[in-house]
Design a protein around this motif. Structure first.
Motif, PDB file in Angstrom:
ATOM      1  N   ALA A  12      78.588  41.398  16.793  1.00  0.00           N
ATOM      2  CA  ALA A  12      78.394  41.229  18.069  1.00  0.00           C
ATOM      3  C   ALA A  12      77.252  40.470  18.461  1.00  0.00           C
ATOM      4  O   ALA A  12      77.271  39.767  19.385  1.00  0.00           O
ATOM      5  CB  ALA A  12      78.439  42.544  18.838  1.00  0.00           C
TER       6      ALA A  12
ATOM      7  N   ASP B 107      76.875  50.850  22.113  1.00  0.00           N
ATOM      8  CA  ASP B 107      77.807  52.072  22.698  1.00  0.00           C
ATOM      9  C   ASP B 107      79.123  52.325  22.107  1.00  0.00           C
ATOM     10  O   ASP B 107      79.227  53.438  21.985  1.00  0.00           O
ATOM     11  CB  ASP B 107      77.919  51.317  24.058  1.00  0.00           C
ATOM     12  N   ALA B 108      79.775  51.161  21.909  1.00  0.00           N
ATOM     13  CA  ALA B 108      81.040  51.435  21.050  1.00  0.00           C
ATOM     14  C   ALA B 108      80.784  52.323  19.839  1.00  0.00           C
ATOM     15  O   ALA B 108      81.833  52.843  19.188  1.00  0.00           O
ATOM     16  CB  ALA B 108      81.716  50.420  20.845  1.00  0.00           C
ATOM     17  N   HIS B 109      79.629  51.946  19.122  1.00  0.00           N
ATOM     18  CA  HIS B 109      79.345  52.652  17.787  1.00  0.00           C
ATOM     19  C   HIS B 109      78.961  53.966  17.935  1.00  0.00           C
ATOM     20  O   HIS B 109      78.717  54.965  17.008  1.00  0.00           O
ATOM     21  CB  HIS B 109      78.314  51.846  17.204  1.00  0.00           C
ATOM     22  N   GLY B 110      78.747  54.399  19.226  1.00  0.00           N
ATOM     23  CA  GLY B 110      78.339  56.014  19.437  1.00  0.00           C
ATOM     24  C   GLY B 110      76.929  56.086  19.936  1.00  0.00           C
ATOM     25  O   GLY B 110      76.498  57.109  20.170  1.00  0.00           O
ATOM     26  N   GLY B 111      76.408  54.848  20.161  1.00  0.00           N
ATOM     27  CA  GLY B 111      75.171  55.144  20.978  1.00  0.00           C
ATOM     28  C   GLY B 111      73.849  54.767  20.030  1.00  0.00           C
ATOM     29  O   GLY B 111      72.659  54.550  20.793  1.00  0.00           O
TER      30      GLY B 111
ATOM     31  N   ASP C 160      79.607  46.108  12.838  1.00  0.00           N
ATOM     32  CA  ASP C 160      80.079  45.620  14.252  1.00  0.00           C
ATOM     33  C   ASP C 160      79.013  45.156  15.058  1.00  0.00           C
ATOM     34  O   ASP C 160      79.422  44.320  15.960  1.00  0.00           O
ATOM     35  CB  ASP C 160      80.894  47.040  14.746  1.00  0.00           C
ATOM     36  N   VAL C 161      77.999  45.703  14.933  1.00  0.00           N
ATOM     37  CA  VAL C 161      76.708  45.472  15.668  1.00  0.00           C
ATOM     38  C   VAL C 161      76.184  44.124  15.455  1.00  0.00           C
ATOM     39  O   VAL C 161      75.826  43.281  16.301  1.00  0.00           O
ATOM     40  CB  VAL C 161      75.374  46.564  15.554  1.00  0.00           C
TER      41      VAL C 161
ATOM     42  N   ALA D 293      76.617  46.840  24.224  1.00  0.00           N
ATOM     43  CA  ALA D 293      78.036  47.187  24.260  1.00  0.00           C
ATOM     44  C   ALA D 293      78.715  47.383  22.939  1.00  0.00           C
ATOM     45  O   ALA D 293      79.374  48.543  22.718  1.00  0.00           O
ATOM     46  CB  ALA D 293      79.086  46.218  24.907  1.00  0.00           C
ATOM     47  N   ALA D 294      78.070  46.732  21.803  1.00  0.00           N
ATOM     48  CA  ALA D 294      78.704  47.146  20.466  1.00  0.00           C
ATOM     49  C   ALA D 294      78.123  48.416  20.095  1.00  0.00           C
ATOM     50  O   ALA D 294      78.671  49.204  19.395  1.00  0.00           O
ATOM     51  CB  ALA D 294      78.162  45.790  19.645  1.00  0.00           C
TER      52      ALA D 294
ATOM     53  N   ARG E 165      70.311  52.660  21.272  1.00  0.00           N
ATOM     54  CA  ARG E 165      70.695  51.507  21.786  1.00  0.00           C
ATOM     55  C   ARG E 165      69.442  50.815  22.520  1.00  0.00           C
ATOM     56  O   ARG E 165      69.067  49.726  22.127  1.00  0.00           O
ATOM     57  CB  ARG E 165      71.674  51.846  23.072  1.00  0.00           C
TER      58      ARG E 165
END
Length: 276
Positions: free
Chosen positions: A162, A254-258, A158-159, A251-252, A221
């Protein structure tokens, strides 16, 4: 120096002619030195060598950058000379105790000097492989070691996705804009296999060896966003476009858990100069 790709650590590629990118890493030498990870101590020890092989006392560091690998080699007891085409990177390294000649390796003049080891850390892809391999052999003492090595970074899907999407939007004209942002370690291994074949083809070295070192590394992050601007796809971006890419990747994460933990692989190809 770093890989030229938009993600850190992609394998060597035949792009040594792209000098503007090759010499762009000194844009923020301090960040580069701060964000780039060191090399495994086991790799450094293997390069330096132990009896009965004997220690590598004099080392030439090709594309020495800010001196990350060189300082580790110095700490292991080596005398190190850097060759670096970016004067800003060279100045940073000199301030920290590394003698550096500013030149491409192809144009560098050995002036009769010879070495026990020639190393290239994240930099060999900027060297013409045929010219560079022969030149390394010419300055190595009999039995001396050539070692080409670098890190492999594999962020979560996901990272990586993005990043790829943001980079495409920011730099659609870039030759790297079509990438996925993530490649498996096998792709990197193929790049190092090509280096080994070039070394083998010269007939100047003993059979090349492949080394691999793997640990786990966690990136927050902030740490990942500190690293990304030191990579070749981003070193020449203007501040606004760079901010767009980093915002999307942040943002990706952050969505992954930081944060995320990745297999941190360092690959190497090494060969000894033939003794004849």
């Amino acid at each position: 120096m770093a890989s030229p790709t938009a993600q850190p650590g992609r394998p060597p590629a035949p792009i040594h002619g792209q000098r503007a990118m090759a010499e762009s890493f000194g844009t923020d030498a301090e960040r580069y030195d701060r964000a780039r990870p060191p090399y495994p101590e086991a790799l450094i020890a293997a390069v330096v060598g132990v009896p009965p092989e004997g220690p590598a006392r004099d080392v030439l560091d090709v594309g020495s950058g800010t001196g990350i690998a060189a300082r580790q080699l110095q700490a292991a007891g080596c005398t190190v000379l850097g060759v670096e085409p970016d004067a800003r990177m060279a100045a940073f390294a000199r301030e920290r105790g590394l003698p550096v000649d500013v030149a491409t390796f192809e144009a560098w003049e050995p002036a009769g000097r010879s070495f026990d080891a020639v190393v290239a850390a994240q930099s060999w892809h900027w060297v013409d492989p045929a010219v560079g391999t022969a030149k390394a052999a010419s300055v190595l003492r009999p039995g001396g070691r050539l070692a080409v090595f670098g890190h492999v970074f594999e962020p979560p899907d996901d990272v990586a996705h993005a990043f790829a999407e943001a980079f495409r939007r920011a730099v659609p004209e870039s030759p790297f804009a079509g990438g996925s942002g993530r490649r498996p370690v096998e792709a990197y291994q193929a790049g190092y296999a090509a280096v080994a074949e070039t070394v083998r083809g010269t007939g100047l070295f003993e059979a090349p060896e492949h080394w691999r070192f793997v640990v786990e590394r966690t990136y927050t992050r902030d740490a990942w966003l500190e690293l990304l601007p030191t990579t070749g796809g981003l070193t020449r971006l203007d501040p606004d476009r760079l901010a767009d890419v980093l915002d999307a990747v942040g943002a990706a994460i952050d969505a992954h858990g930081g944060s995320f933990t990745i297999p941190f692989t360092t690959l190497a190809v090494t060969a000894r100069r033939a003794r004849r």
